[in-house]
Write an enzyme that holds these catalytic residues in place. Structure first.
Site, short mmCIF file in Angstrom:
data_model
loop_
_atom_site.label_atom_id
_atom_site.label_comp_id
_atom_site.label_asym_id
_atom_site.label_seq_id
_atom_site.Cartn_x
_atom_site.Cartn_y
_atom_site.Cartn_z
N PHE A 1 0.84 -1.20 0.00
CA PHE A 1 0.00 0.00 0.00
C PHE A 1 0.88 1.25 0.00
CE2 PHE A 1 -2.48 -3.44 1.80
CZ PHE A 1 -3.62 -3.40 1.01
N HIS A 2 1.77 1.31 -0.98
CA HIS A 2 2.59 2.50 -1.16
C HIS A 2 3.09 2.51 -2.61
CE1 HIS A 2 5.71 -0.52 0.38
NE2 HIS A 2 6.10 -0.25 -0.83
N ALA A 3 3.72 3.60 -2.97
CA ALA A 3 4.43 3.70 -4.25
C ALA A 3 5.82 4.25 -3.96
CB ALA A 3 3.68 4.63 -5.20
N HIS B 1 1.10 0.01 -5.07
CA HIS B 1 1.00 -1.46 -5.10
C HIS B 1 0.74 -2.04 -3.72
CE1 HIS B 1 5.28 -0.46 -4.54
NE2 HIS B 1 5.35 -1.54 -3.79
N LEU C 1 5.81 6.92 -1.05
CA LEU C 1 4.53 7.62 -0.99
C LEU C 1 3.58 6.64 -0.30
CD1 LEU C 1 4.69 8.81 -4.68
CD2 LEU C 1 4.78 10.35 -2.70
#
Ligand code: TYD
Length: 139
Positions: free
Chosen positions: A54-56, A101, A126
């Site tokens: 749960f980040h980029a 993702h 992020l």
């Protein structure tokens, strides 16, 4: 590398050497892995149905390999969302920067190996979805 135009899903098939002693998989920089590897990490002791990510990333590129078990990898570049099941130890998923993702639906005791182009840097992350959308729209 298997990738259809515009797809977020770039899969690598690593060479596999099978003989009576077992299986051996090879991953070489510049041959299958499309960046210099500066870091590896791995996720294990997963629970059934677990999720992470749960980040980029702003710059970091990664390749994910399910050495054992499986996970569904969900990808989102702010325009398209796609997902892929990783369940094969001789297959890698290349994940480019600026793609939100998550790894979901882990099977218990999955081992997920991650090859990364960059050293760990929290400033490269992020971790808030709205911040991610603003970041890619501001470019
Ligand atoms: P986190 O980013 O939450 O993992 P995931 O992407 O699987 O959800 O990372 C968990 C913790 O580990 C967090 O405190 C950051 C730290 N960490 C490092 O120190 N170095 C690393 O290379 C990674 C991937 C994480």
């Amino acid at each position: 590398m298997t990738e259809s135009q515009n797809s977020l899903i770039q899969l690598i098939d690593f060479p596999l050497k099978h003989d009576e002693r077992g299986d051996l998989v090879i991953a070489e920089v510049g041959r299958q892995v499309p960046f210099d590897i500066n870091r590896i990490f791995y996720i294990f002791n997963t629970e059934d149905g677990g999720k992470r990510g749960f980040h980029a990333h702003k710059k970091n590129r990664i390749v994910l390999i399910a050495l054992r078990g499986s996970s569904i990898i969900k990808l989102d570049n702010g325009r398209n969302k796609e997902e892929v099941l990783l369940d094969c130890p001789n297959q890698g998923l290349v994940l480019e920067p600026e793609v939100w993702h998550s790894m979901e639906e882990f099977k218990k005791d999955t081992v997920l190996l991650v090859l990364a182009s960059e050293l760990y840097d929290e400033d490269d992350y992020l971790r808030d979805y709205d911040e991610f959308i603003n970041y890619i729209q501001d470019k």
